[in-house]
Scaffold this active site. Sequence first.
Site, mmCIF file in Angstrom:
data_model
loop_
_atom_site.group_PDB
_atom_site.id
_atom_site.type_symbol
_atom_site.label_atom_id
_atom_site.label_comp_id
_atom_site.label_asym_id
_atom_site.label_seq_id
_atom_site.Cartn_x
_atom_site.Cartn_y
_atom_site.Cartn_z
ATOM 1 N N LYS A 92 -0.068 14.077 2.721
ATOM 2 C CA LYS A 92 -0.650 15.372 2.941
ATOM 3 C C LYS A 92 0.420 16.364 2.857
ATOM 4 C CE LYS A 92 -4.684 14.054 5.349
ATOM 5 N NZ LYS A 92 -5.534 14.139 6.520
ATOM 6 N N HIS A 105 -9.125 0.339 3.425
ATOM 7 C CA HIS A 105 -7.766 0.159 3.916
ATOM 8 C C HIS A 105 -7.415 -0.922 4.544
ATOM 9 C CE1 HIS A 105 -8.298 4.596 3.877
ATOM 10 N NE2 HIS A 105 -7.174 4.777 3.686
ATOM 11 N N GLY A 155 -8.306 1.629 -6.078
ATOM 12 C CA GLY A 155 -7.508 1.889 -7.281
ATOM 13 C C GLY A 155 -8.106 3.327 -7.770
ATOM 14 N N GLY A 188 5.136 6.421 -4.656
ATOM 15 C CA GLY A 188 4.166 6.225 -5.676
ATOM 16 C C GLY A 188 4.504 7.245 -6.569
ATOM 17 N N ASP A 198 -1.874 0.555 -6.208
ATOM 18 C CA ASP A 198 -2.642 0.562 -7.625
ATOM 19 C C ASP A 198 -1.678 -0.052 -8.544
ATOM 20 O OD1 ASP A 198 -4.531 2.031 -6.144
ATOM 21 O OD2 ASP A 198 -3.731 3.965 -6.508
ATOM 22 N N GLU A 255 -12.859 1.581 -6.954
ATOM 23 C CA GLU A 255 -13.555 2.624 -6.423
ATOM 24 C C GLU A 255 -13.597 3.811 -7.572
ATOM 25 O OE1 GLU A 255 -11.083 3.981 -3.158
ATOM 26 O OE2 GLU A 255 -9.360 4.097 -4.576
#
Length: 364
Positions: free
Chosen positions: A80, A285, A186, A117, A143, A238
């Site tokens: 965040k 998770h 995902g 990522g 992912d 998802e």
Amino acid sequence: MSSGKRIGILTSGGDCAGLNAVIRAVVHRAVTTYSWQVLGIEEGTHGLLDRPVRHRVLLPAHVDGNILRQGGTVLGTTNKGDPFAYPMPDGTKKDRSQEIISGCKELGLDALIGIGGDGSLAILRRLAQEGGLNLVGIPKTIDNDLGLTEVSVGYDTAVAVATEALDRLQPTAASHARVMVLEVMGRDAGHIALAAGIAGGADVILLPEIPWTVDGVANRIRQIRAQGRNFALVVVSEAATLPGGGKARQEFTDGQKRYGGIGSYIGHLIAEATGAETRVTVLGHVQRGGSPNPRDRLIASAFGVHAVDLIAHGKYDRMVAWSNRKVIDVPIADAIKAYAAVEVDGTLVRTARGLGIYVGEPVA
């Protein structure tokens, strides 16, 4: 090869298995081989916003073999607060990038290793360019959608967890003649669903990249019944697209809308279309936590060592990557740009279809 360097390391974005193995490898290579100092920055870029900067000196004694087995990240992380548009208490957004840059300079860093990522690496690269920081990136994402690397830290363990979930759901499905629906993570790519679905003997795999129909799913389940089997396993990412378009999202107390809920939606559709008793499991998770499997430990260790060697050779703005059974390095900008979704006509999709798994409608 200059000596006496001081390098920083931070983890950014969502956690995953294998991050501590990267930290361990970086510390051992930097301290033991090059006699450098390693500073672990706490809570990603958030640690660089605080004054004094939140960090700790990392020595080989702090990162022994036990840390290799631990999930999560001992440094903490954050997904965040974009530093270029940081949310303030009054609801406004503020550019706090210069505070992060000055935090790196206050620590006297000769180079920074960022583990993240595509989103995290894009932010870190922009900070590095604007602040003249020497950055090396290490890819981590369950992912597995970062470009120019065959695998990222955390992916293999996430697939193993999802596969084990299917292994555990199958006996219950058979005992009660049920259709078991497993919803896996995902964000926008279906790599976890596809790999775990094949490895776990799924009958239906639904991905964000390939459109599917209720009739297609129902027909596969009817076919299984006609062959004499009383149960079926369905894996859905998802982020899989709904039959009428759009994605299933849930709004959380912090106001954010995240993927979730498609498993229950599909379970209802299957029950309605086939009359089957369905049950839904959402892994969430669970795929991120726990001890990393051996392959993630190996990949993470190789990435960490190579990242330090890049600094030793003065090669910056690079991301370490895995290709053809060895570690390479590529420009960070190219890796971010080359987003790696599931190839709709790739080897694993063809494998799934060859096994009789329904993976959506063929793409023309």
